[in-house]
Design an enzyme around this catalytic site. Structure first.
Site, PDB file in Angstrom:
ATOM      1  N   ARG A  80       0.837  -1.206   0.000  1.00 39.30           N
ATOM      2  CA  ARG A  80       0.000   0.000   0.000  1.00 39.30           C
ATOM      3  C   ARG A  80       0.870   1.254   0.000  1.00 39.30           C
ATOM      4  O   ARG A  80       1.887   1.314   0.718  1.00 39.30           O
ATOM      5  CB  ARG A  80      -0.938   0.008   1.214  1.00 39.30           C
ATOM      6  CG  ARG A  80      -1.898  -1.144   1.180  1.00 39.30           C
ATOM      7  CD  ARG A  80      -3.152  -0.929   2.020  1.00 39.30           C
ATOM      8  NE  ARG A  80      -3.919  -2.176   2.022  1.00 39.30           N
ATOM      9  CZ  ARG A  80      -4.692  -2.582   1.016  1.00 39.30           C
ATOM     10  NH1 ARG A  80      -4.834  -1.817  -0.059  1.00 39.30           N
ATOM     11  NH2 ARG A  80      -5.320  -3.737   1.080  1.00 39.30           N
ATOM     12  N   ASN A 114       4.816   6.742 -13.268  1.00 37.45           N
ATOM     13  CA  ASN A 114       5.475   8.026 -13.477  1.00 37.45           C
ATOM     14  C   ASN A 114       6.928   7.778 -13.861  1.00 37.45           C
ATOM     15  O   ASN A 114       7.590   6.912 -13.286  1.00 37.45           O
ATOM     16  CB  ASN A 114       5.415   8.861 -12.195  1.00 37.45           C
ATOM     17  CG  ASN A 114       3.999   9.250 -11.828  1.00 37.45           C
ATOM     18  OD1 ASN A 114       3.199   9.561 -12.698  1.00 37.45           O
ATOM     19  ND2 ASN A 114       3.684   9.213 -10.540  1.00 37.45           N
ATOM     20  N   GLU A 118       9.194  10.197  -8.164  1.00 40.48           N
ATOM     21  CA  GLU A 118       9.899  10.563  -6.930  1.00 40.48           C
ATOM     22  C   GLU A 118      10.789   9.443  -6.427  1.00 40.48           C
ATOM     23  O   GLU A 118      11.807   9.702  -5.776  1.00 40.48           O
ATOM     24  CB  GLU A 118       8.879  10.926  -5.835  1.00 40.48           C
ATOM     25  CG  GLU A 118       8.103  12.201  -6.145  1.00 40.48           C
ATOM     26  CD  GLU A 118       7.001  12.461  -5.132  1.00 40.48           C
ATOM     27  OE1 GLU A 118       6.732  11.577  -4.284  1.00 40.48           O
ATOM     28  OE2 GLU A 118       6.405  13.544  -5.216  1.00 40.48           O
ATOM     29  N   VAL A 119      10.392   8.214  -6.689  1.00 38.52           N
ATOM     30  CA  VAL A 119      11.179   7.059  -6.239  1.00 38.52           C
ATOM     31  C   VAL A 119      11.699   6.345  -7.489  1.00 38.52           C
ATOM     32  O   VAL A 119      10.908   5.907  -8.339  1.00 38.52           O
ATOM     33  CB  VAL A 119      10.329   6.107  -5.377  1.00 38.52           C
ATOM     34  CG1 VAL A 119      11.142   4.869  -5.004  1.00 38.52           C
ATOM     35  CG2 VAL A 119       9.824   6.815  -4.127  1.00 38.52           C
ATOM     36  N   HIS A 132       7.910   1.423 -10.435  1.00 38.01           N
ATOM     37  CA  HIS A 132       6.708   0.997  -9.723  1.00 38.01           C
ATOM     38  C   HIS A 132       5.483   1.415 -10.515  1.00 38.01           C
ATOM     39  O   HIS A 132       5.483   2.433 -11.186  1.00 38.01           O
ATOM     40  CB  HIS A 132       6.654   1.594  -8.311  1.00 38.01           C
ATOM     41  CG  HIS A 132       6.820   3.082  -8.272  1.00 38.01           C
ATOM     42  ND1 HIS A 132       8.055   3.687  -8.382  1.00 38.01           N
ATOM     43  CD2 HIS A 132       5.920   4.085  -8.167  1.00 38.01           C
ATOM     44  CE1 HIS A 132       7.915   5.001  -8.327  1.00 38.01           C
ATOM     45  NE2 HIS A 132       6.613   5.272  -8.203  1.00 38.01           N
ATOM     46  N   HIS A 139       1.513   2.321  -9.996  1.00 39.28           N
ATOM     47  CA  HIS A 139       0.445   2.646  -9.054  1.00 39.28           C
ATOM     48  C   HIS A 139      -0.835   1.961  -9.531  1.00 39.28           C
ATOM     49  O   HIS A 139      -1.221   2.105 -10.700  1.00 39.28           O
ATOM     50  CB  HIS A 139       0.173   4.146  -9.035  1.00 39.28           C
ATOM     51  CG  HIS A 139       1.320   5.001  -8.583  1.00 39.28           C
ATOM     52  ND1 HIS A 139       1.372   5.577  -7.329  1.00 39.28           N
ATOM     53  CD2 HIS A 139       2.449   5.400  -9.217  1.00 39.28           C
ATOM     54  CE1 HIS A 139       2.482   6.299  -7.228  1.00 39.28           C
ATOM     55  NE2 HIS A 139       3.152   6.209  -8.358  1.00 39.28           N
TER      56      HIS A 139
HETATM   57  P1  AMP Z   1       6.188   8.349  -7.798  1.00 40.31           P
HETATM   58  O1  AMP Z   1       5.895   9.818  -7.707  1.00 40.31           O
HETATM   59  O2  AMP Z   1       5.459   7.691  -8.936  1.00 40.31           O
HETATM   60  O3  AMP Z   1       7.670   8.063  -7.779  1.00 40.31           O
HETATM   61  O4  AMP Z   1       5.523   7.711  -6.516  1.00 40.31           O
HETATM   62  C1  AMP Z   1       6.217   7.328  -5.377  1.00 40.31           C
HETATM   63  C2  AMP Z   1       5.166   6.878  -4.396  1.00 40.31           C
HETATM   64  O5  AMP Z   1       5.811   6.186  -3.359  1.00 40.31           O
HETATM   65  C3  AMP Z   1       4.368   8.019  -3.760  1.00 40.31           C
HETATM   66  O6  AMP Z   1       2.985   7.836  -4.041  1.00 40.31           O
HETATM   67  C4  AMP Z   1       4.668   7.872  -2.266  1.00 40.31           C
HETATM   68  O7  AMP Z   1       3.544   8.160  -1.468  1.00 40.31           O
HETATM   69  C5  AMP Z   1       5.077   6.424  -2.172  1.00 40.31           C
HETATM   70  N1  AMP Z   1       5.972   6.090  -1.069  1.00 40.31           N
HETATM   71  C6  AMP Z   1       7.129   6.692  -0.728  1.00 40.31           C
HETATM   72  N2  AMP Z   1       7.699   6.074   0.306  1.00 40.31           N
HETATM   73  C7  AMP Z   1       6.894   5.028   0.615  1.00 40.31           C
HETATM   74  C8  AMP Z   1       6.935   3.995   1.587  1.00 40.31           C
HETATM   75  N3  AMP Z   1       7.938   3.902   2.479  1.00 40.31           N
HETATM   76  N4  AMP Z   1       5.932   3.088   1.626  1.00 40.31           N
HETATM   77  C9  AMP Z   1       4.921   3.165   0.747  1.00 40.31           C
HETATM   78  N5  AMP Z   1       4.819   4.109  -0.206  1.00 40.31           N
HETATM   79  C10 AMP Z   1       5.791   5.035  -0.264  1.00 40.31           C
END
Ligand code: AMP
Length: 117
Positions: free
Chosen positions: A31, A89, A97-98, A102, A104
């Site tokens: 989640r 993304n 951001e990560v 991944h 969503h």
């Molecule tokens: P993105 O902007 O597509 O890179 O999305 C990164 C997503 O990772 C965001 O929706 C964050 O809320 C989610 N996120 C970041 N850290 C964590 C975590 N430790 N556990 C679960 N979700 C995370």
């Protein structure tokens, strides 16, 4: 294949907690910490690839496994029938951001237009 500085690699390793909803040898779904919809799950390959391009170039079969897992998550979450959204993304303009690829999985309410204007 892991990246020591990657938060999702740390989740895969069990070094930081996550609410897992699906796991197999190669794929993990958990989640999102800051959900944007009633269902908001992240589906990742356990191996570290920065984005969709890297994943598909290196291991297209794994990309398929991730997509199959996303569909399974949607079923398990009870959103398959009403509909759901899959989003990856990529890069700065994509809002990534990560930098561990991944997808969503969003669902559980009408999700509106694809993009805000
Ligand atoms: P993105 O902007 O597509 O890179 O999305 C990164 C997503 O990772 C965001 O929706 C964050 O809320 C989610 N996120 C970041 N850290 C964590 C975590 N430790 N556990 C679960 N979700 C995370």
């Amino acid at each position: 294949m892991t990246d020591a500085d990657c938060i999702f690699c740390k989740i895969v390793a069990g070094d930081i907690p996550a609410t897992k909803v699906l796991e197999n040898d190669r794929v993990l779904a958990f989640r999102d910490l800051y959900p944007k919809a009633p269902t908001h799950v992240l589906v990742i390959p356990k191996d570290h690839y920065a984005n969709v391009a890297e994943l598909t170039a290196a291991d297209p079969a794994l990309a398929g496994e991730v997509l199959r897992a996303a569909a399974e998550v949607a079923l398990n979450e009870g959103v398959a029938e009403d509909g759901w959204r899959l989003l990856a993304n990529t890069g700065a303009n994509g809002g990534q951001e990560v930098f561990h690829v991944h997808f969503h999985v969003f669902g559980g309410k009408p999700l509106g237009r694809m993009l805000s204007n």
